[in-house]
Design a protein around this motif. Sequence first.
Motif, short mmCIF file in Angstrom:
data_model
loop_
_atom_site.label_atom_id
_atom_site.label_comp_id
_atom_site.label_asym_id
_atom_site.label_seq_id
_atom_site.Cartn_x
_atom_site.Cartn_y
_atom_site.Cartn_z
N ARG A 1 -11.86 -6.62 -0.38
CA ARG A 1 -10.83 -7.20 0.47
C ARG A 1 -9.57 -6.35 0.58
O ARG A 1 -8.72 -6.60 1.43
CB ARG A 1 -10.49 -8.61 -0.03
CG ARG A 1 -11.64 -9.59 0.15
CD ARG A 1 -11.41 -10.89 -0.56
NE ARG A 1 -11.58 -10.75 -1.99
CZ ARG A 1 -11.56 -11.77 -2.85
NH1 ARG A 1 -11.37 -13.00 -2.40
NH2 ARG A 1 -11.71 -11.58 -4.15
N TYR A 2 -9.47 -5.33 -0.25
CA TYR A 2 -8.28 -4.47 -0.21
C TYR A 2 -8.12 -3.79 1.14
O TYR A 2 -7.00 -3.52 1.58
CB TYR A 2 -8.36 -3.42 -1.33
CG TYR A 2 -7.19 -2.47 -1.37
CD1 TYR A 2 -5.96 -2.88 -1.90
CD2 TYR A 2 -7.31 -1.18 -0.88
CE1 TYR A 2 -4.88 -2.01 -1.93
CE2 TYR A 2 -6.23 -0.31 -0.91
CZ TYR A 2 -5.03 -0.73 -1.44
OH TYR A 2 -3.96 0.14 -1.47
N GLU A 3 -9.26 -3.49 1.80
CA GLU A 3 -9.18 -2.75 3.06
C GLU A 3 -8.52 -3.56 4.18
O GLU A 3 -8.19 -3.02 5.23
CB GLU A 3 -10.56 -2.26 3.49
CG GLU A 3 -11.52 -3.36 3.89
CD GLU A 3 -12.87 -2.82 4.30
OE1 GLU A 3 -12.96 -1.61 4.60
OE2 GLU A 3 -13.85 -3.59 4.32
N MET A 4 -8.32 -4.86 3.98
CA MET A 4 -7.58 -5.64 4.97
C MET A 4 -6.08 -5.35 4.91
O MET A 4 -5.33 -5.75 5.80
CB MET A 4 -7.84 -7.14 4.78
CG MET A 4 -9.17 -7.59 5.32
SD MET A 4 -9.34 -9.39 5.43
CE MET A 4 -9.69 -9.80 3.73
N GLU A 5 -5.67 -4.64 3.84
CA GLU A 5 -4.28 -4.21 3.69
C GLU A 5 -3.31 -5.38 3.79
O GLU A 5 -2.26 -5.30 4.43
CB GLU A 5 -3.94 -3.13 4.74
CG GLU A 5 -4.81 -1.89 4.62
CD GLU A 5 -4.52 -0.87 5.71
OE1 GLU A 5 -3.68 -1.15 6.58
OE2 GLU A 5 -5.14 0.21 5.68
N ASP A 6 -3.67 -6.46 3.13
CA ASP A 6 -2.86 -7.67 3.13
C ASP A 6 -2.34 -7.90 1.71
O ASP A 6 -3.10 -8.26 0.81
CB ASP A 6 -3.68 -8.87 3.60
CG ASP A 6 -2.84 -10.11 3.84
OD1 ASP A 6 -1.98 -10.40 3.00
OD2 ASP A 6 -3.04 -10.77 4.88
N GLU A 7 -1.04 -7.71 1.51
CA GLU A 7 -0.45 -7.86 0.19
C GLU A 7 -0.56 -9.29 -0.32
O GLU A 7 -0.65 -9.54 -1.53
CB GLU A 7 1.01 -7.42 0.22
CG GLU A 7 1.19 -5.92 0.48
CD GLU A 7 2.65 -5.50 0.44
OE1 GLU A 7 3.50 -6.37 0.15
OE2 GLU A 7 2.92 -4.32 0.70
N GLN A 8 -0.58 -10.26 0.61
CA GLN A 8 -0.69 -11.66 0.22
C GLN A 8 -2.02 -11.94 -0.46
O GLN A 8 -2.07 -12.65 -1.47
CB GLN A 8 -0.53 -12.55 1.45
CG GLN A 8 -0.64 -14.04 1.14
CD GLN A 8 -0.63 -14.90 2.39
OE1 GLN A 8 -0.58 -14.40 3.50
NE2 GLN A 8 -0.70 -16.21 2.20
#
Length: 380
Positions: free
Chosen positions: A199-206
């Motif tokens: 899921r890191y590749e979504m680049e969502d810090e939340q």
Amino acid sequence: MKNWLFRIYMYLMKIGARFTKIRENKIVVLNGAGRSGSNGYLFAKYMKKNHPEYEITVVEPWPSSHLPLSTWREIGAAKFILTTHQPFKIHAKQVNIQFWHGIPLKRMGIMANNTKRKTDMRNAKLWQKNADVVCSNSDLYETLMSACCAIETTKYQKVGFPRLDALKHPALSKAQLLTALFKVQDEQAQIAIYMPTFRYEMEDEQIMAQIKAGNFFALPDFDAESLNESLKAKHQYLIVKLHPYEMQLLGMQTSHYSNIAYLNNDYLFAHDYDLYELLGNTDMLITDYSSIYFDYLILDKPIIFVTNYLRQYEQKRGLLLGPYEEVVPGICVKTQADLLAGLSAPDRKQQKRQYWLHLTNQLQHESACAAIYTLMANQY
């Protein structure tokens, strides 16, 4: 800059290994799939057990800038180089057999929303130049792979995937799996495993913040205590297998809950297991956009899909099949309340699972490993 330095390193090492004499019985597995359904690692185990006349070397992690020259010489001496990611070989006389590591659901290569054209074209040329055989198990798989990587149809061989052999023949019984991960005996037990995509590749810090806080599902109403109590009441047990980066972010190697266990790569390496050697004796899969569900279809067991970030994922990277909720053979959930209801509900998706199984797996033979060995022995 680092990419250029690494490519220079790879080029120099290939030159150094090029003068090694090829040995007809030498096989090298370049394993970039770790212990999460690694076709290369599992095929190496099969060959060591059933064909000791072959010399097998597993190189992992791959690719790496920390390999000694002796390892590069082993690679240069191999007649067969088996890869789980990018096709690779040193000599034109070597045979590259490309296993890959899953039936693509997520867009990749020239189909992805988040890649660069220059990189995609370079990778497509690598497939054309280095891949001699691309293992397959269906026409659909070949269509999806060619759409993403521009692979010629003549390279495909329908021999299957070693990871499915392991899935059909688990290394541990259900009771042993329960004892190993939960330290309990329970004849009524149902074991679910949660395996999300990276899921890191979504680049969502939340999302990353939620995982770091212990919310491994990244659900808006997550409550670990409530989840554990619900599982306990129904004799259900949940194995959580996250991407190694997310496990590191979570910061916990062991769970504090009776019916939730974290499965990490350290355990798999320590016991010489691949994940798929355990997966066959689970009762249910929970995932999101991971293609593991295509493999799980051969078990004909329930699958639950967590889709709370579906639209975001489709926009960032993209999916090859859709509409997603209509394609997947299981219920879709967006909250923990939905998940708990799904864990309690009877499964009504068997017909849809069978439909997708026939599309994604056209093979009837018992052992993909045996079919791949026969291909190697008879054609090369």
